[in-house]
Design an enzyme around this catalytic site. Structure first.
Site, PDB file in Angstrom:
ATOM      1  N   LYS A   1       0.832  -1.218   0.000  1.00  0.00           N
ATOM      2  CA  LYS A   1       0.000   0.000   0.000  1.00  0.00           C
ATOM      3  C   LYS A   1       0.856   1.253   0.000  1.00  0.00           C
ATOM      4  O   LYS A   1       0.481   2.255  -0.614  1.00  0.00           O
ATOM      5  CB  LYS A   1      -0.975  -0.005   1.187  1.00  0.00           C
ATOM      6  CG  LYS A   1      -2.067  -1.053   1.026  1.00  0.00           C
ATOM      7  CD  LYS A   1      -3.293  -0.764   1.865  1.00  0.00           C
ATOM      8  CE  LYS A   1      -4.404  -1.731   1.479  1.00  0.00           C
ATOM      9  NZ  LYS A   1      -5.634  -1.553   2.210  1.00  0.00           N
TER      10      LYS A   1
ATOM     11  N   LYS B   1     -11.118  -3.704  -3.732  1.00  0.00           N
ATOM     12  CA  LYS B   1     -12.081  -2.598  -3.804  1.00  0.00           C
ATOM     13  C   LYS B   1     -11.457  -1.346  -4.374  1.00  0.00           C
ATOM     14  O   LYS B   1     -12.101  -0.539  -4.996  1.00  0.00           O
ATOM     15  CB  LYS B   1     -12.526  -2.214  -2.391  1.00  0.00           C
ATOM     16  CG  LYS B   1     -13.386  -3.162  -1.696  1.00  0.00           C
ATOM     17  CD  LYS B   1     -13.867  -2.477  -0.415  1.00  0.00           C
ATOM     18  CE  LYS B   1     -13.718  -3.386   0.782  1.00  0.00           C
ATOM     19  NZ  LYS B   1     -12.491  -3.180   1.515  1.00  0.00           N
TER      20      LYS B   1
ATOM     21  N   LYS C   1      -4.669  -9.427  -6.378  1.00  0.00           N
ATOM     22  CA  LYS C   1      -5.928  -9.708  -5.697  1.00  0.00           C
ATOM     23  C   LYS C   1      -7.057  -8.806  -6.210  1.00  0.00           C
ATOM     24  O   LYS C   1      -6.817  -7.634  -6.484  1.00  0.00           O
ATOM     25  CB  LYS C   1      -5.686  -9.426  -4.200  1.00  0.00           C
ATOM     26  CG  LYS C   1      -6.754  -9.900  -3.260  1.00  0.00           C
ATOM     27  CD  LYS C   1      -6.440  -9.455  -1.832  1.00  0.00           C
ATOM     28  CE  LYS C   1      -6.818  -8.002  -1.619  1.00  0.00           C
ATOM     29  NZ  LYS C   1      -7.386  -7.683  -0.312  1.00  0.00           N
TER      30      LYS C   1
HETATM   31  P1  ATP Z   1      -8.657  -2.401  -0.195  1.00  0.00           P
HETATM   32  O1  ATP Z   1      -8.661  -2.530  -1.677  1.00  0.00           O
HETATM   33  O2  ATP Z   1      -9.273  -1.136   0.297  1.00  0.00           O
HETATM   34  O3  ATP Z   1      -7.344  -2.725   0.414  1.00  0.00           O
HETATM   35  P2  ATP Z   1      -9.747  -4.983  -0.079  1.00  0.00           P
HETATM   36  O4  ATP Z   1     -10.607  -5.075  -1.295  1.00  0.00           O
HETATM   37  O5  ATP Z   1      -8.413  -5.589  -0.142  1.00  0.00           O
HETATM   38  O6  ATP Z   1      -9.656  -3.483   0.350  1.00  0.00           O
HETATM   39  P3  ATP Z   1     -10.393  -5.555   2.660  1.00  0.00           P
HETATM   40  O7  ATP Z   1     -11.357  -4.645   3.304  1.00  0.00           O
HETATM   41  O8  ATP Z   1      -8.949  -5.348   2.944  1.00  0.00           O
HETATM   42  O9  ATP Z   1     -10.607  -5.589   1.081  1.00  0.00           O
HETATM   43  O10 ATP Z   1     -10.765  -7.042   3.000  1.00  0.00           O
HETATM   44  C1  ATP Z   1     -11.925  -7.470   3.646  1.00  0.00           C
HETATM   45  C2  ATP Z   1     -11.875  -8.958   3.877  1.00  0.00           C
HETATM   46  O11 ATP Z   1     -12.081  -9.629   2.646  1.00  0.00           O
HETATM   47  C3  ATP Z   1     -10.550  -9.485   4.388  1.00  0.00           C
HETATM   48  O12 ATP Z   1     -10.796 -10.547   5.281  1.00  0.00           O
HETATM   49  C4  ATP Z   1      -9.833  -9.948   3.175  1.00  0.00           C
HETATM   50  O13 ATP Z   1      -8.940 -10.973   3.465  1.00  0.00           O
HETATM   51  C5  ATP Z   1     -10.981 -10.445   2.308  1.00  0.00           C
HETATM   52  N1  ATP Z   1     -10.719 -10.222   0.883  1.00  0.00           N
HETATM   53  C6  ATP Z   1     -10.564  -9.028   0.270  1.00  0.00           C
HETATM   54  N2  ATP Z   1     -10.326  -9.178  -1.044  1.00  0.00           N
HETATM   55  C7  ATP Z   1     -10.358 -10.523  -1.267  1.00  0.00           C
HETATM   56  C8  ATP Z   1     -10.185 -11.330  -2.423  1.00  0.00           C
HETATM   57  N3  ATP Z   1      -9.915 -10.796  -3.587  1.00  0.00           N
HETATM   58  N4  ATP Z   1     -10.290 -12.657  -2.297  1.00  0.00           N
HETATM   59  C9  ATP Z   1     -10.566 -13.208  -1.109  1.00  0.00           C
HETATM   60  N5  ATP Z   1     -10.724 -12.518   0.032  1.00  0.00           N
HETATM   61  C10 ATP Z   1     -10.625 -11.196  -0.027  1.00  0.00           C
END
Ligand code: ATP
Ligand code: LTN
Length: 334
Positions: A115, A200, A197
């Site tokens: 990040k 969001k 990954k």
């Molecule tokens: P950001 O993009 O703002 O970092 P993010 O999309 O990575 O956010 P988080 O809020 O960090 O999402 O994650 C919420 C939960 O969902 C966490 O437990 C994370 O491990 C899970 N998660 C997020 N993205 C994925 C994915 N692509 N596949 C599986 N699990 C996910």
């Protein structure tokens, strides 16, 4: 007090199918599997502001996430659903935890490194200390289990180290938590770049499917997801990451192993497989969207958040008082 489960998601954007399959769906399952536990589930808005957020958008995403949790099937029984910033003990706990967290530990966190690299406007110290805030979220409620996706494993390990360290120093103040990571769907990858990954905050909107996306968008995103030119359906994450990611999605949605799915589509082409996957996703999202729309502007949702806040506050403030006492802060109680 019952044994507890704690988890949270950041309101940094609309929720996508990766977060659903890797995390929210696991919350629902965990609630069923551990009915004797109390579940503290929150919207991690303090975490969200470790990177810049626009006020109105953040507000919208906070409420949206609250409704999504319930729309995905979480039940009100044994659940305290609340907004992290509304329970002030989280910010207070963050400081106390930081007093037992080493720079070297935080420097090793891969999420921080990733990040920080993406921040063009400057890296905040809160982005660096983020795992201490997260450890505090968990330890405040003595979580036995923490359901999360695979990318949060390292933060959980750090939480366990900090809890053990503080227990040794202060006497047993915390339960040492265990992660609950799903076997399939723990890491759904981007539809446009299967080496990263699905996230969001990815600037490319085509990289993901939102839980609230309309049917035609869902189909379009899946049909245009990156695969390869070999044209053979095989589960091989190394050499066919795009197709394997779609197989993983199908596997998580249908509770079949990825190998079994690859086998049953052996003689099909990518188009047929993608059409079936799109159908599966649309059918999964339909009831979630219906429940979401009936909840989002309801008084019921506000009442659930008020109740969640009140109970979380009660438990968390007790923990803060106990820590103050153990640390020798303030005056001795009479
Ligand atoms: P950001 O993009 O703002 O970092 P993010 O999309 O990575 O956010 P988080 O809020 O960090 O999402 O994650 C919420 C939960 O969902 C966490 O437990 C994370 O491990 C899970 N998660 C997020 N993205 C994925 C994915 N692509 N596949 C599986 N699990 C996910
Ligand atoms: N860091 C997590 C969100 C999060 C969390 C938590 C998860 C904040 N506090 C406590 C579990 C328990 C993330 O980015 N997914």
């Amino acid at each position: 007090m019952k044994k507890t489960i704690v988890s949270g998601i950041q309101p940094t954007g609309s929720i996508n199918i990766g977060t659903y399959l890797g995390s929210i769906r696991n919350f629902v399952k965990t609630q069923v599997d551990y009915q004797d536990h109390h579940f503290f589930l929150f919207i991690a808005d303090l975490h969200a502001i470790t990177v810049p957020q626009e006020k109105q958008t953040l507000r919208k995403h906070i409420k949206e996430l609250a409704a999504i949790y319930l729309a995905c099937g979480l039940k009100k029984d044994n659940l305290s659903l609340f907004i992290q910033s509304e329970v002030k003990a989280h910010a207070e706990m963050n400081y106390l935890i930081q007093c037992f967290t080493y720079m070297g530990e935080l420097e090793r966190m891969t999420q921080y490194k990733d990040k920080a690299q993406k921040q063009t406007a400057g890296v905040t110290s809160s982005l660096f200390t983020y795992p201490a805030l997260m450890a505090g979220d968990i330890l405040l409620y003595d979580a036995e289990y923490v359901p999360v996706g695979d990318d949060q494993k390292q933060h959980l390990e750090l939480t366990r180290d900090i809890a053990t360290r503080m227990n040794n120093k202060l006497g047993n103040v915390f339960t040492v938590p265990k992660p609950l990571i799903p076997k399939v769907g723990a890491r759904i990858m981007s539809l446009t770049d299967p080496t990263s990954k699905m996230s969001k905050s990815d600037p490319n909107i085509k990289s993901r499917i939102h839980l609230l996306d309309e049917e035609n968008i869902v189909r379009k995103r899946i049909m245009s997801a990156i695969t390869d030119s070999e044209g053979v359906i095989k589960y091989d994450r190394q050499n066919k990451p795009g197709l394997s990611n779609l197989i993983d999605m199908m596997s998580a949605l249908t509770d079949q192993s990825p190998e079994a799915i690859a086998q049953s589509y052996q003689s099909a082409n990518y188009k047929t497989f993608k059409e079936d996957l799109a159908e599966q996703v649309v059918n999964t999202l339909k009831p979630i969207q219906e429940r979401y729309h009936s909840l989002i502007n309801s008084d019921e949702l506000d009442q659930i958040l008020d109740d969640g806040k009140a109970f979380a506050e009660k438990i968390a403030s007790r923990k803060i008082d106990k820590l103050h006492h153990k640390l020798g802060l303030g005056r001795k109680r009479k």
